[in-house]
Design a protein around this motif. Structure first.
Motif, PDB file in Angstrom:
ATOM      1  N   TYR A 107     -28.858 -12.315 -14.192  1.00  0.00           N
ATOM      2  CA  TYR A 107     -28.089 -11.124 -13.831  1.00  0.00           C
ATOM      3  C   TYR A 107     -26.816 -11.124 -14.649  1.00  0.00           C
ATOM      4  CZ  TYR A 107     -26.510  -7.163 -11.130  1.00  0.00           C
ATOM      5  OH  TYR A 107     -26.121  -5.907 -10.762  1.00  0.00           O
ATOM      6  N   HIS A 108     -26.564  -9.997 -15.305  1.00  0.00           N
ATOM      7  CA  HIS A 108     -25.378  -9.835 -16.135  1.00  0.00           C
ATOM      8  C   HIS A 108     -24.371  -8.943 -15.412  1.00  0.00           C
ATOM      9  CE1 HIS A 108     -28.686 -10.446 -19.072  1.00  0.00           C
ATOM     10  NE2 HIS A 108     -27.793 -11.206 -19.664  1.00  0.00           N
ATOM     11  N   VAL A 109     -23.110  -9.261 -15.566  1.00  0.00           N
ATOM     12  CA  VAL A 109     -22.056  -8.366 -15.095  1.00  0.00           C
ATOM     13  C   VAL A 109     -21.301  -7.840 -16.303  1.00  0.00           C
ATOM     14  CG1 VAL A 109     -21.815  -9.385 -12.804  1.00  0.00           C
ATOM     15  CG2 VAL A 109     -20.411 -10.242 -14.673  1.00  0.00           C
ATOM     16  N   SER A 110     -20.821  -6.632 -16.158  1.00  0.00           N
ATOM     17  CA  SER A 110     -20.016  -5.994 -17.189  1.00  0.00           C
ATOM     18  C   SER A 110     -18.582  -5.923 -16.680  1.00  0.00           C
ATOM     19  CB  SER A 110     -20.553  -4.587 -17.460  1.00  0.00           C
ATOM     20  OG  SER A 110     -19.776  -3.944 -18.442  1.00  0.00           O
ATOM     21  N   LEU A 111     -17.650  -6.271 -17.555  1.00  0.00           N
ATOM     22  CA  LEU A 111     -16.236  -6.241 -17.199  1.00  0.00           C
ATOM     23  C   LEU A 111     -15.467  -5.335 -18.158  1.00  0.00           C
ATOM     24  CD1 LEU A 111     -17.236  -9.522 -17.057  1.00  0.00           C
ATOM     25  CD2 LEU A 111     -15.183  -9.493 -15.672  1.00  0.00           C
ATOM     26  N   PHE A 112     -14.483  -4.681 -17.630  1.00  0.00           N
ATOM     27  CA  PHE A 112     -13.570  -3.857 -18.420  1.00  0.00           C
ATOM     28  C   PHE A 112     -12.158  -4.221 -17.973  1.00  0.00           C
ATOM     29  CE2 PHE A 112     -11.156   0.093 -19.132  1.00  0.00           C
ATOM     30  CZ  PHE A 112     -11.371   0.235 -20.493  1.00  0.00           C
ATOM     31  N   ASN A 113     -11.338  -4.639 -18.915  1.00  0.00           N
ATOM     32  CA  ASN A 113      -9.987  -5.113 -18.583  1.00  0.00           C
ATOM     33  C   ASN A 113     -10.031  -6.204 -17.514  1.00  0.00           C
ATOM     34  OD1 ASN A 113      -8.638  -3.500 -20.424  1.00  0.00           O
ATOM     35  ND2 ASN A 113      -8.320  -1.851 -18.947  1.00  0.00           N
ATOM     36  N   GLY A 114     -11.035  -7.057 -17.578  1.00  0.00           N
ATOM     37  CA  GLY A 114     -11.151  -8.178 -16.656  1.00  0.00           C
ATOM     38  C   GLY A 114     -11.722  -7.844 -15.293  1.00  0.00           C
TER      39      GLY A 114
END
Length: 170
Positions: A65-72
């Motif tokens: 499972y991958h998570v996506s982060l934006f600005n942490g």
């Protein structure tokens, strides 16, 4: 995993494997999205026990499972899983959800790319998914990635609320 600067964004979007601390955030994004689209009902991922402990659920060999982060900040996730009853060589693209503020930023595209790459590296030959017509934008993205429609479900996922089934050759 990857740090990607999307041309439409000022800050990088990063993709990484899920960590135990990510569980409550991902659960909230998944349930929030299903509620937003009126799909918080039996037969959908909303009631999957795995939602509350995605990290543990994705310790199965052949899954990630991958998570996506934006600005942490976690803005979404998506995974690959060898779901029950699927034929040999096929895994399922599962639990692809983005926070509303993350849509249109390229995060979904990057998540799908990460999942496809993992599936190829693991040796899967095809990637299957189940979804609902209410997620029309996501379905259009799946089409662009080469997923084709099936006339019925594969395997035994328990998501009888899904009425769109697709498959992609890897």
């Amino acid at each position: 995993m990857d740090n990607i600067v999307d041309p439409g964004c000022i800050s990088p979007i990063s993709i990484r494997a899920i960590l135990p601390a990510d569980n409550p955030v991902i659960a909230a994004i998944i349930r929030g999205t299903l509620t937003e689209f009126g799909q918080n009902r039996p037969g959908t991922a909303y009631y999957d026990a795995a939602i509350d402990d995605m990290y543990s659920s994705f310790q199965t060999p052949g899954s990630r499972y991958h998570v996506s982060l934006f600005n942490g900040q976690i803005i979404g996730g998506g995974g690959v899983y060898p779901s029950n009853g699927l034929p040999t060589g096929i895994a399922e693209l599962v639990k692809m959800y983005l926070h509303p503020s993350a849509r249109g930023m390229g995060a979904g595209k990057r998540l799908i790319e990460a999942c496809v790459e993992f599936a190829r590296q693991y040796g899967y030959k095809q990637l299957y998914l189940e979804t609902m017509p209410e997620f029309g934008t996501a379905v259009a993205i799946y089409e662009k990635f080469g997923f084709r429609y099936l006339s019925g479900p594969l395997g035994n996922t328990g998501h009888y609320g899904c009425t769109v089934w697709m498959l992609k050759d890897l």
